[in-house]
Design a protein around this motif. Sequence first.
Motif, mmCIF file in Angstrom:
data_model
loop_
_atom_site.group_PDB
_atom_site.id
_atom_site.type_symbol
_atom_site.label_atom_id
_atom_site.label_comp_id
_atom_site.label_asym_id
_atom_site.label_seq_id
_atom_site.Cartn_x
_atom_site.Cartn_y
_atom_site.Cartn_z
ATOM 1 N N MET A 144 0.858 -1.163 0.000
ATOM 2 C CA MET A 144 0.000 0.000 0.000
ATOM 3 C C MET A 144 0.900 1.221 0.000
ATOM 4 N N THR A 145 0.448 2.248 -0.602
ATOM 5 C CA THR A 145 1.311 3.413 -0.662
ATOM 6 C C THR A 145 0.543 4.685 -0.373
ATOM 7 N N GLN A 146 1.261 5.620 0.130
ATOM 8 C CA GLN A 146 0.745 6.949 0.377
ATOM 9 C C GLN A 146 1.911 7.896 0.155
ATOM 10 N N PRO B 186 -5.109 5.197 2.351
ATOM 11 C CA PRO B 186 -4.362 4.381 1.390
ATOM 12 C C PRO B 186 -4.135 2.977 1.937
ATOM 13 N N GLY B 187 -4.309 2.008 1.054
ATOM 14 C CA GLY B 187 -4.160 0.617 1.435
ATOM 15 C C GLY B 187 -5.482 -0.062 1.737
ATOM 16 N N MET B 188 -6.574 0.674 1.581
ATOM 17 C CA MET B 188 -7.896 0.124 1.867
ATOM 18 C C MET B 188 -8.635 -0.204 0.578
ATOM 19 N N LEU C 87 -9.242 -0.192 -4.851
ATOM 20 C CA LEU C 87 -8.135 -0.080 -3.915
ATOM 21 C C LEU C 87 -7.650 1.361 -3.936
ATOM 22 N N LEU C 88 -7.562 1.983 -2.783
ATOM 23 C CA LEU C 88 -7.019 3.337 -2.675
ATOM 24 C C LEU C 88 -5.522 3.193 -2.435
ATOM 25 N N SER D 89 -5.623 6.459 -7.108
ATOM 26 C CA SER D 89 -4.601 7.143 -6.330
ATOM 27 C C SER D 89 -5.250 7.995 -5.241
ATOM 28 N N PRO D 90 -4.592 8.106 -4.083
ATOM 29 C CA PRO D 90 -5.095 9.008 -3.045
ATOM 30 C C PRO D 90 -5.124 10.470 -3.511
ATOM 31 N N GLN D 91 -4.326 10.796 -4.553
ATOM 32 C CA GLN D 91 -4.302 12.167 -5.065
ATOM 33 C C GLN D 91 -5.333 12.399 -6.168
#
Length: 166
Positions: free
Chosen positions: A1-3, A91-93, A110-111, A125-127
């Motif tokens: 997972m990434t952020q 992120p990762g959820m 998947l975020l 992407s979270p962005q």
Amino acid sequence: MTQTSDNVTWLTQEAYDKLKEELEYLSGPARTEIAAKIAAAREEGDLRENGGYHAAKEEQGKQELRVRQLTQLLEHARVGEAPADDGVVEPGMVVTIAFDGDEDDTLTFLLASREYASADIETYSPQSPLGTGVNGKRVGDDAQYELPNGKFASVKILAAKPYAAA
């Protein structure tokens, strides 16, 4: 997972190991394979009209770009834990949303960063506009995000669970 935050990318140990393994393959055996393809194509003669040579050089360029991307990503990576199973979107959820409150019109994704994208599940992407809108919300919350045309869309968070790679 990434952020990603301030040029730091947070990864689970599993994601870090997977990307490091890919980098090691591309930097070693894959480089040897592409060099052999180029050498074999050179032996075929005139390089101006040699499709195999040009294809191998293009493949080599793409491979080297990926090596640079992975190197930079891993240099700035911080390894952390998978997100908690507490119903908070992060992120990762794996997140399930309903569009405009219509629980029949749903999307599960998947975020996470594109580096963690999988063929098994759609990744946002979270962005991204949707990622930004749902990040930090809880199951049951409503969220809004801006569409490319400048209008806003509403979604309801139906579920948020930590991603478990297959």
